[in-house]
Design a protein around this motif. Structure first.
Motif, PDB file in Angstrom:
ATOM      1  N   ALA A 208       0.827  -1.206   0.000  1.00 18.97           N
ATOM      2  CA  ALA A 208       0.000   0.000   0.000  1.00 18.97           C
ATOM      3  C   ALA A 208       0.862   1.257   0.000  1.00 18.97           C
ATOM      4  O   ALA A 208       0.610   2.205  -0.770  1.00 18.97           O
ATOM      5  N   PHE A 209       1.902   1.278   0.829  1.00 13.69           N
ATOM      6  CA  PHE A 209       2.720   2.484   0.951  1.00 13.69           C
ATOM      7  C   PHE A 209       3.512   2.755  -0.315  1.00 13.69           C
ATOM      8  O   PHE A 209       3.730   3.920  -0.676  1.00 13.69           O
ATOM      9  N   ASP A 210       3.948   1.695  -1.011  1.00  9.05           N
ATOM     10  CA  ASP A 210       4.668   1.884  -2.270  1.00  9.05           C
ATOM     11  C   ASP A 210       3.876   2.752  -3.247  1.00  9.05           C
ATOM     12  O   ASP A 210       4.450   3.522  -4.019  1.00  9.05           O
ATOM     13  N   GLY A 211       2.546   2.634  -3.213  1.00  5.75           N
ATOM     14  CA  GLY A 211       1.726   3.395  -4.139  1.00  5.75           C
ATOM     15  C   GLY A 211       1.740   4.882  -3.895  1.00  5.75           C
ATOM     16  O   GLY A 211       1.492   5.681  -4.822  1.00  5.75           O
ATOM     17  N   TYR A 212       2.034   5.293  -2.652  1.00  5.80           N
ATOM     18  CA  TYR A 212       2.084   6.717  -2.336  1.00  5.80           C
ATOM     19  C   TYR A 212       3.417   7.352  -2.743  1.00  5.80           C
ATOM     20  O   TYR A 212       3.549   8.574  -2.689  1.00  5.80           O
ATOM     21  N   LEU A 213       4.399   6.534  -3.120  1.00  5.27           N
ATOM     22  CA  LEU A 213       5.772   7.009  -3.257  1.00  5.27           C
ATOM     23  C   LEU A 213       6.201   7.302  -4.679  1.00  5.27           C
ATOM     24  O   LEU A 213       7.352   7.673  -4.912  1.00  5.27           O
ATOM     25  N   GLU A 214       5.315   7.139  -5.650  1.00  2.55           N
ATOM     26  CA  GLU A 214       5.697   7.423  -7.038  1.00  2.55           C
ATOM     27  C   GLU A 214       4.481   7.844  -7.846  1.00  2.55           C
ATOM     28  O   GLU A 214       3.342   7.575  -7.459  1.00  2.55           O
ATOM     29  N   GLY A 215       4.754   8.484  -8.988  1.00  4.98           N
ATOM     30  CA  GLY A 215       3.697   8.892  -9.903  1.00  4.98           C
ATOM     31  C   GLY A 215       3.804   8.209 -11.249  1.00  4.98           C
ATOM     32  O   GLY A 215       3.178   8.628 -12.221  1.00  4.98           O
ATOM     33  N   TYR A 216       4.589   7.146 -11.301  1.00  6.13           N
ATOM     34  CA  TYR A 216       4.808   6.383 -12.527  1.00  6.13           C
ATOM     35  C   TYR A 216       3.511   5.742 -13.028  1.00  6.13           C
ATOM     36  O   TYR A 216       3.366   5.441 -14.215  1.00  6.13           O
ATOM     37  N   HIS A 217       2.560   5.541 -12.111  1.00  3.71           N
ATOM     38  CA  HIS A 217       1.330   4.823 -12.439  1.00  3.71           C
ATOM     39  C   HIS A 217       0.143   5.733 -12.736  1.00  3.71           C
ATOM     40  O   HIS A 217      -0.956   5.238 -13.000  1.00  3.71           O
ATOM     41  N   PHE A 218       0.323   7.037 -12.718  1.00  9.05           N
ATOM     42  CA  PHE A 218      -0.825   7.936 -12.789  1.00  9.05           C
ATOM     43  C   PHE A 218      -1.642   7.755 -14.072  1.00  9.05           C
ATOM     44  O   PHE A 218      -2.866   7.711 -14.039  1.00  9.05           O
ATOM     45  N   LYS A 219      -0.963   7.692 -15.212  1.00 10.47           N
ATOM     46  CA  LYS A 219      -1.694   7.621 -16.486  1.00 10.47           C
ATOM     47  C   LYS A 219      -2.452   6.319 -16.627  1.00 10.47           C
ATOM     48  O   LYS A 219      -3.594   6.301 -17.112  1.00 10.47           O
ATOM     49  N   SER A 220      -1.846   5.212 -16.194  1.00 14.38           N
ATOM     50  CA  SER A 220      -2.489   3.909 -16.387  1.00 14.38           C
ATOM     51  C   SER A 220      -3.529   3.601 -15.316  1.00 14.38           C
ATOM     52  O   SER A 220      -4.584   3.026 -15.621  1.00 14.38           O
ATOM     53  N   LEU A 221      -3.259   3.983 -14.058  1.00 11.56           N
ATOM     54  CA  LEU A 221      -4.165   3.615 -12.973  1.00 11.56           C
ATOM     55  C   LEU A 221      -5.170   4.710 -12.620  1.00 11.56           C
ATOM     56  O   LEU A 221      -6.249   4.418 -12.096  1.00 11.56           O
ATOM     57  N   THR A 230      -2.070  15.906 -13.156  1.00  8.14           N
ATOM     58  CA  THR A 230      -0.665  15.634 -12.885  1.00  8.14           C
ATOM     59  C   THR A 230      -0.099  14.648 -13.890  1.00  8.14           C
ATOM     60  O   THR A 230      -0.634  13.539 -14.027  1.00  8.14           O
ATOM     61  N   PRO A 231       0.984  14.991 -14.573  1.00  6.81           N
ATOM     62  CA  PRO A 231       1.562  14.049 -15.539  1.00  6.81           C
ATOM     63  C   PRO A 231       2.139  12.824 -14.864  1.00  6.81           C
ATOM     64  O   PRO A 231       2.555  12.854 -13.703  1.00  6.81           O
ATOM     65  N   SER A 232       2.149  11.729 -15.605  1.00  6.40           N
ATOM     66  CA  SER A 232       2.736  10.487 -15.121  1.00  6.40           C
ATOM     67  C   SER A 232       4.255  10.552 -15.234  1.00  6.40           C
ATOM     68  O   SER A 232       4.800  11.225 -16.117  1.00  6.40           O
ATOM     69  N   ASN A 233       4.920   9.826 -14.326  1.00  3.81           N
ATOM     70  CA  ASN A 233       6.373   9.655 -14.413  1.00  3.81           C
ATOM     71  C   ASN A 233       7.105  10.992 -14.491  1.00  3.81           C
ATOM     72  O   ASN A 233       8.022  11.180 -15.290  1.00  3.81           O
ATOM     73  N   CYS A 234       6.701  11.915 -13.642  1.00  7.43           N
ATOM     74  CA  CYS A 234       7.288  13.262 -13.632  1.00  7.43           C
ATOM     75  C   CYS A 234       7.295  13.730 -12.176  1.00  7.43           C
ATOM     76  O   CYS A 234       6.372  14.394 -11.718  1.00  7.43           O
ATOM     77  N   THR A 235       8.362  13.375 -11.463  1.00  9.76           N
ATOM     78  CA  THR A 235       8.356  13.473 -10.013  1.00  9.76           C
ATOM     79  C   THR A 235       9.708  13.928  -9.494  1.00  9.76           C
ATOM     80  O   THR A 235      10.741  13.581 -10.062  1.00  9.76           O
ATOM     81  N   HIS A 236       9.700  14.700  -8.395  1.00 12.25           N
ATOM     82  CA  HIS A 236      10.953  15.115  -7.760  1.00 12.25           C
ATOM     83  C   HIS A 236      10.957  14.653  -6.307  1.00 12.25           C
ATOM     84  O   HIS A 236       9.917  14.622  -5.648  1.00 12.25           O
ATOM     85  N   TYR A 237      12.156  14.287  -5.816  1.00 17.25           N
ATOM     86  CA  TYR A 237      12.277  13.750  -4.458  1.00 17.25           C
ATOM     87  C   TYR A 237      13.310  14.533  -3.651  1.00 17.25           C
ATOM     88  O   TYR A 237      14.377  14.878  -4.148  1.00 17.25           O
ATOM     89  N   GLU A 238      12.963  14.763  -2.374  1.00 21.18           N
ATOM     90  CA  GLU A 238      13.914  15.312  -1.408  1.00 21.18           C
ATOM     91  C   GLU A 238      13.826  14.469  -0.141  1.00 21.18           C
ATOM     92  O   GLU A 238      12.728  14.123   0.304  1.00 21.18           O
ATOM     93  N   ARG A 245       9.865  14.440   0.825  1.00 21.38           N
ATOM     94  CA  ARG A 245       8.920  15.376   0.204  1.00 21.38           C
ATOM     95  C   ARG A 245       8.939  15.100  -1.301  1.00 21.38           C
ATOM     96  O   ARG A 245       9.967  15.231  -1.958  1.00 21.38           O
ATOM     97  N   ILE A 246       7.784  14.685  -1.820  1.00 21.81           N
ATOM     98  CA  ILE A 246       7.671  14.308  -3.226  1.00 21.81           C
ATOM     99  C   ILE A 246       6.971  15.425  -3.983  1.00 21.81           C
ATOM    100  O   ILE A 246       5.843  15.809  -3.638  1.00 21.81           O
ATOM    101  N   GLY A 247       7.620  15.955  -4.996  1.00 20.31           N
ATOM    102  CA  GLY A 247       7.051  17.024  -5.802  1.00 20.31           C
ATOM    103  C   GLY A 247       6.400  16.482  -7.061  1.00 20.31           C
ATOM    104  O   GLY A 247       7.002  15.687  -7.791  1.00 20.31           O
ATOM    105  N   PHE A 248       5.157  16.894  -7.297  1.00 20.08           N
ATOM    106  CA  PHE A 248       4.420  16.496  -8.488  1.00 20.08           C
ATOM    107  C   PHE A 248       4.025  17.756  -9.266  1.00 20.08           C
ATOM    108  O   PHE A 248       3.111  18.484  -8.857  1.00 20.08           O
ATOM    109  N   PRO A 249       4.709  18.058 -10.379  1.00 19.46           N
ATOM    110  CA  PRO A 249       4.287  19.214 -11.170  1.00 19.46           C
ATOM    111  C   PRO A 249       2.941  18.951 -11.828  1.00 19.46           C
ATOM    112  O   PRO A 249       2.587  17.802 -12.120  1.00 19.46           O
ATOM    113  N   GLN A 250       2.184  19.998 -12.049  1.00 21.42           N
ATOM    114  CA  GLN A 250       0.942  19.896 -12.795  1.00 21.42           C
ATOM    115  C   GLN A 250       1.228  20.093 -14.289  1.00 21.42           C
ATOM    116  O   GLN A 250       2.233  20.689 -14.669  1.00 21.42           O
TER     117      GLN A 250
END
Length: 392
Positions: A208-221, A230-238, A245-250
């Protein structure tokens, strides 16, 4: 570095990601054994070496705003009682009577000056001290000073209440969060309104937690809910210690920022970009303009299950019944998306991992948040402070 300046720099990076179709990447993929999600011994080690040792965010200031307010809950099998005394100090205890082990407060929230065990009516003060014994003349001598509730390390910071589930354990929030809580102080999170919660159940807590940690799945899921914003597979990490802190550009980040002075980009959260804030090991926070969702993932009771409490807050108090109805609808929408689009596939993943089809899972160079989480989890499971900490 100034917080607004740092976030502005991240916004600039995310703008480049969108314009040039890039994302944060690390040097290589990471492989994780599928047994990590199914093995009973690892599950037990996670409870003892992680969940019983690190600071867990268990409540919000907005849940206990007044003297006498309390919250009683189950946290990874431990009965926990959090309360605010007359002076405003927050404390946490194991919700276990020192007489015969019954709870001294029912699960949920309330307000009272003292806690009375329903089994034999032993009474405890807001400071956890034993102050009353039913029919003391027949019970025998008792040293009340030694029979209070067992206190847990507890600290209130940034509008949140952190608890360690092991009595007398050290808890250093400044070291653990490495400046990360400044985000919540800047947001004035302590003065937000708590709207309520929803509870959902899913697969192993890490699935479950793995799903909160990436945006690679946004377009498909999430083609109709998250991907339009929010675009898929477009993410920044600190990284902030084990926290992220995960950044998701719009999609519209360039348009949203084009007329904003560069020095102000760091104050434009939700207007061009969003953040998901991760507290290791089990909290995900998404602050949206309309409502904020804070997911608390509690493992168990078996390795293949988790219970997730989805908490909802916002800056403004509820104005009227129509506003309350709108807030309830928003909470239901966020819950439904989280469960139906993320947790349902998580249950399918659990079945797949238990089938033995593959020995390992692979997290790609673009899934750095997942890699970082598993690296920190493994660091805690090694239980060797001499090992170097993972770095982002």
């Amino acid at each position: 570095m100034d917080r607004v300046q740092r976030i502005g720099d991240v916004a600039e990076i995310m703008l480049d990601y969108v314009e040039n179709k890039k994302t944060f990447q690390t040097d290589k993929p990471l492989r994780v054994p599928t047994s990590s999600y199914t093995d009973k011994d690892q599950f037990k080690a996670e409870m003892e070496l992680v969940f019983k040792r690190v600071p867990l965010m268990l409540a919000f200031t907005a849940e206990l705003p007044h003297p006498g307010d309390y919250k009683a809950m189950d946290a990874v099998g431990s009965p926990v009682l959090i309360n605010r005394d007359k002076a405003g100090k927050v404390r946490a205890f194991l919700n276990v009577c020192s007489h015969r082990g019954a709870p001294v407060a029912p699960e949920g929230r309330g307000n009272c000056a003292r806690f009375t065990c329903k089994y034999h009516s032993w009474t405890f003060g807001a400071d956890g001290k034993l102050i009353g014994i039913a029919e003391p003349g027949t019970f025998g001598e008792v040293d009340k000073s030694r029979m209070g509730l067992r206190e847990l390390p507890c600290e209130e910071r940034g509008g949140m209440i952190f608890v360690c589930l092991t009595p007398n354990a050290p808890m250093d929030l400044d070291h653990y969060f490495r400046g990360y809580l400044e985000d919540f102080e800047a947001l004035d999170f302590a003065n937000w309104t708590y709207l309520g919660n929803r509870t959902i159940e899913g697969a192993n807590w890490k699935i479950a937690f793995d799903g909160y940690l990436e945006g690679y799945h946004f377009k498909s899921l999430h083609p109709e809910t998250i991907f339009p914003r929010t675009p898929s597979n477009c993410t920044h990490y600190e990284g902030f210690g084990p926290n992220i802190r995960i950044g998701f550009p719009q999609h519209t980040i360039a348009e949203q920022l084009k007329d904003v002075p560069r020095a102000e980009w760091g104050s434009r959260e939700n207007f061009g970009y969003d953040f998901v804030r991760i507290f290791f090991p089990n909290v995900s926070i998404f602050i949206a303009p309309e409502i904020t969702q804070v997911a608390q993932l509690f493992p168990g009771p078996t390795p293949d299950r988790n219970r997730t409490v989805l908490n909802y807050l916002r800056r403004e108090p509820v104005k009227d019944e129509a506003d309350r109805a709108a807030a309830e609808a928003a909470m239901n929408f966020f819950r439904d998306v989280t469960y139906e689009e993320d947790y349902v596939i998580g249950l399918e993943i659990q079945k797949g991992l238990q089938s033995g089809a593959h020995d390992e899972l692979t997290f790609g160079r673009n899934e750095r948040g997942n890699q970082y989480f598993h690296e920190w989890l493994n660091w805690y499971l090694e239980d060797d402070a001499s090992l170097p900490e993972p770095t982002m």
